[in-house]
Design an enzyme around this catalytic site. Sequence first.
Site, PDB file in Angstrom:
ATOM      1  N   THR A  43       0.823  -1.205   0.000  1.00 28.85           N
ATOM      2  CA  THR A  43       0.000   0.000   0.000  1.00 28.85           C
ATOM      3  C   THR A  43       0.861   1.262   0.000  1.00 28.85           C
ATOM      4  OG1 THR A  43      -1.723  -1.216   1.174  1.00 28.85           O
ATOM      5  CG2 THR A  43      -1.926   1.175   1.148  1.00 28.85           C
ATOM      6  N   CYS A  44       1.954   1.252   0.739  1.00 27.60           N
ATOM      7  CA  CYS A  44       2.856   2.409   0.772  1.00 27.60           C
ATOM      8  C   CYS A  44       3.500   2.625  -0.589  1.00 27.60           C
ATOM      9  CB  CYS A  44       3.921   2.226   1.851  1.00 27.60           C
ATOM     10  SG  CYS A  44       3.229   2.169   3.515  1.00 27.60           S
ATOM     11  N   THR A  45       3.819   1.546  -1.286  1.00 32.22           N
ATOM     12  CA  THR A  45       4.405   1.640  -2.616  1.00 32.22           C
ATOM     13  C   THR A  45       3.397   2.234  -3.596  1.00 32.22           C
ATOM     14  OG1 THR A  45       5.901  -0.199  -2.182  1.00 32.22           O
ATOM     15  CG2 THR A  45       5.473   0.324  -4.502  1.00 32.22           C
TER      16      THR A  45
END
Length: 149
Positions: A43-45
């Site tokens: 999700t951060c990517t």
Amino acid sequence: MLQVGDQLPEFEGINQDGKIIRSSKLIGKKLVVFFYPQANTPTCTVEACNLSDNYSQLKKAGFQLLGVSADTVKKQKNFHNKFAFPYDLIADENRDLVEKFGVWQQKTTFGKTYMGIVRTTFIFDENGICMRVIEKVTSKTAAEQILEA
């Protein structure tokens, strides 16, 4: 947590290249500070890549970007290099920034409660005054959420 109308906190952070980033040097342009839980996670990517893919639009709108997580400089460097992000990532290992911005909070995932970074984006005006806080960041449309401001 920092609120609309609050001043950008004074801080010094270490970016992915080991260079010091000072908040005092960020005044004068609109600033987006986005906090994410962990580098190189799915999700951060998606969030970081969405911001990178839309960087020219954000820059055209006058924004400078700064990503922050509690990862090490090495981990931030790997994340930054892997995706060639056009903005700095701060390695906030001692959680100085996450505490100042108020995003280190109790979280619950799959019934497990723990402390961690709550994905949050802060938008500051040229004078360092918080114009908007996005608490419900949608990773796939993070840039769109910022540009709505």
